[in-house]
Design a protein around this motif. Structure first.
Motif, short mmCIF file in Angstrom:
data_model
loop_
_atom_site.label_atom_id
_atom_site.label_comp_id
_atom_site.label_asym_id
_atom_site.label_seq_id
_atom_site.Cartn_x
_atom_site.Cartn_y
_atom_site.Cartn_z
N GLY A 59 0.77 -1.23 0.00
CA GLY A 59 0.00 0.00 0.00
C GLY A 59 0.80 1.28 0.00
N LEU A 60 2.11 1.19 -0.20
CA LEU A 60 2.96 2.38 -0.21
C LEU A 60 3.16 2.88 -1.63
CD1 LEU A 60 5.50 0.96 2.35
CD2 LEU A 60 3.95 2.86 2.79
N GLY A 61 3.44 4.16 -1.77
CA GLY A 61 3.71 4.73 -3.07
C GLY A 61 5.20 4.84 -3.30
N VAL A 62 5.68 4.32 -4.43
CA VAL A 62 7.11 4.35 -4.74
C VAL A 62 7.29 4.80 -6.19
CG1 VAL A 62 9.27 3.06 -4.85
CG2 VAL A 62 7.55 2.45 -3.14
N VAL A 63 8.18 5.76 -6.38
CA VAL A 63 8.63 6.19 -7.70
C VAL A 63 10.09 5.76 -7.83
CG1 VAL A 63 9.15 8.20 -9.15
CG2 VAL A 63 7.04 8.14 -7.80
N GLY A 64 10.49 5.35 -9.03
CA GLY A 64 11.85 4.87 -9.21
C GLY A 64 12.64 5.67 -10.22
N VAL A 65 13.96 5.62 -10.08
CA VAL A 65 14.88 6.18 -11.07
C VAL A 65 16.05 5.22 -11.20
CG1 VAL A 65 16.15 7.57 -9.37
CG2 VAL A 65 16.16 8.25 -11.78
N ASP A 66 16.57 5.05 -12.42
CA ASP A 66 17.67 4.11 -12.64
C ASP A 66 18.43 4.53 -13.90
OD1 ASP A 66 18.07 0.96 -11.49
OD2 ASP A 66 19.11 1.47 -13.35
N LEU A 67 19.72 4.28 -13.90
CA LEU A 67 20.54 4.54 -15.09
C LEU A 67 20.20 3.61 -16.24
CD1 LEU A 67 24.29 5.06 -14.04
CD2 LEU A 67 22.81 6.70 -15.19
N SER A 68 19.79 2.40 -15.92
CA SER A 68 19.65 1.35 -16.92
C SER A 68 18.25 1.31 -17.54
CB SER A 68 19.97 -0.02 -16.29
OG SER A 68 19.65 -1.06 -17.19
N GLN A 69 18.19 1.61 -18.81
CA GLN A 69 16.91 1.50 -19.52
C GLN A 69 16.44 0.04 -19.57
OE1 GLN A 69 14.93 3.78 -20.66
NE2 GLN A 69 16.07 5.60 -21.29
N LYS A 70 17.37 -0.89 -19.67
CA LYS A 70 16.99 -2.30 -19.76
C LYS A 70 16.41 -2.81 -18.45
CE LYS A 70 20.13 -3.59 -23.49
NZ LYS A 70 21.24 -4.48 -23.92
N MET A 71 16.96 -2.37 -17.33
CA MET A 71 16.40 -2.76 -16.04
C MET A 71 15.00 -2.17 -15.89
SD MET A 71 18.60 -4.67 -14.20
CE MET A 71 18.69 -4.35 -12.43
N LEU A 72 14.82 -0.93 -16.31
CA LEU A 72 13.49 -0.31 -16.23
C LEU A 72 12.51 -1.02 -17.15
CD1 LEU A 72 14.42 3.48 -16.12
CD2 LEU A 72 13.70 2.01 -14.22
N ALA A 73 12.96 -1.48 -18.30
CA ALA A 73 12.07 -2.22 -19.20
C ALA A 73 11.59 -3.50 -18.53
CB ALA A 73 12.81 -2.54 -20.50
N MET A 74 12.48 -4.17 -17.79
CA MET A 74 12.06 -5.37 -17.06
C MET A 74 11.04 -5.02 -15.99
SD MET A 74 13.58 -7.98 -18.39
CE MET A 74 13.45 -9.24 -17.11
N LEU A 75 11.24 -3.90 -15.31
CA LEU A 75 10.27 -3.46 -14.30
C LEU A 75 8.90 -3.24 -14.93
CD1 LEU A 75 9.43 -2.35 -11.51
CD2 LEU A 75 10.41 -0.15 -12.20
N ARG A 76 8.88 -2.64 -16.10
CA ARG A 76 7.59 -2.33 -16.75
C ARG A 76 6.86 -3.57 -17.21
NH1 ARG A 76 11.04 1.97 -19.28
NH2 ARG A 76 10.74 3.82 -17.95
N THR A 77 7.58 -4.68 -17.41
CA THR A 77 6.89 -5.93 -17.75
C THR A 77 6.16 -6.51 -16.54
OG1 THR A 77 8.78 -7.39 -17.24
CG2 THR A 77 8.66 -6.46 -19.47
N LYS A 78 6.54 -6.07 -15.34
CA LYS A 78 5.95 -6.60 -14.12
C LYS A 78 4.77 -5.78 -13.63
CE LYS A 78 10.44 -8.19 -12.34
NZ LYS A 78 11.38 -8.08 -11.20
N THR A 79 4.87 -4.46 -13.76
CA THR A 79 3.85 -3.60 -13.13
C THR A 79 3.87 -2.22 -13.75
OG1 THR A 79 3.07 -2.71 -11.02
CG2 THR A 79 5.44 -2.78 -11.35
#
Length: 253
Positions: A59-79
């Motif tokens: 129930g918490l709100g989290v915003v993320g930042v990362d250098l890696s576009q590929k890691m972020l792409a993996m995150l977007r496949t999840k949620t």
């Protein structure tokens, strides 16, 4: 020297960095308790969401930042529940006092100018907010010696260019008026052979090996295997590997 991007690890990261289910639950519960009442947190080095996702599920709100576009792409496949942008932790693309809390897990050791990242994280968190920082769980005993010998034999001069110890981080945050608290440790155990670990190191799975080319990794791994066989016998016997998860909370003035 630039911060280390995890583009090359995106495909296998989740398989190789996860804790046991019990340890993951304990860690998420610990962090959620610390973040209670903090509406929105920013996680630098959010990666594939290993820390952020369990917090959002609570129930918490989290915003993320990362250098890696590929890691972020993996995150977007999840949620889609963790908004995330590509960015440098030393130059965060957010204004002052935007967030109620900040999170940094296993990322400051990858950033040569880690004090700038700490200052930036404090800048974007409102007064009275909270930072949660985990510098990483470093190996002990034979496991630590394997890494040290590999680094020497492979000719790696600076395997972790950022912060490894809590003392300097405490000092930087103390200069900003923050007070530090050490949170209860979470321990996890894995069964692993020495051979499996050195195979992973030789393959370039871990970031501390990435400055070495394939020949250097092969040379370093061969030397470590020779030492292990002489000092500890067979490489295919399983041993207990202790993992200690240690978080620190910093309350901003």
């Amino acid at each position: 020297m630039e911060s280390i991007s995890f583009d090359r690890a995106a495909e296998y990261y989740d398989r190789t960095r996860s804790l046991s289910d019990d340890a993951n639950r304990a860690m998420a519960d610990l962090l959620a308790k610390e973040l209670a009442g903090h509406r929105l947190a920013l996680e630098i080095g959010v990666g594939t969401g290993r820390i952020a996702l369990p917090l959002v599920e609570r129930g918490l709100g989290v915003v993320g930042v990362d250098l890696s576009q590929k890691m972020l792409a993996m995150l977007r496949t999840k949620t889609s529940a963790v908004p995330a942008v590509a960015g440098d932790a030393t130059r965060l693309p957010f204004g002052d006092d935007v967030f109620d809390a900040g999170i940094a897990c296993h990322v400051l050791h990858l950033i040569p100018d880690w004090p700038a990242a700490v200052h930036e994280l404090a800048r974007v968190v409102r007064p009275g907010g909270r930072l949660l920082i985990n510098l990483g769980g470093w190996d002990q005993g034979v496991w630590q010696e394997i890494e040290k010998r590999f680094v020497t034999e492979a000719g790696i001069s600076n395997p972790r260019p950022g912060a490894r110890d809590a003392g300097p981080v405490d000092e930087v945050l103390a200069s900003l008026g923050a007070t530090a608290r050490v949170l209860p440790e979470i321990t996890d155990h894995r069964r692993l052979t020495y051979g499996e670990l050195i195979d992973r190191i030789e393959s370039g799975m871990y970031s501390f090996t990435w400055s070495a080319n394939e020949d250097a990794r092969r040379r370093g791994a061969a030397a470590v295997r020779e030492w292990l066989l002489a000092e500890h016998g067979a490489l295919d016997v399983e041993h207990d590997k202790l993992w200690i998860v240690s978080w620190r909370a910093y309350d901003l003035p």
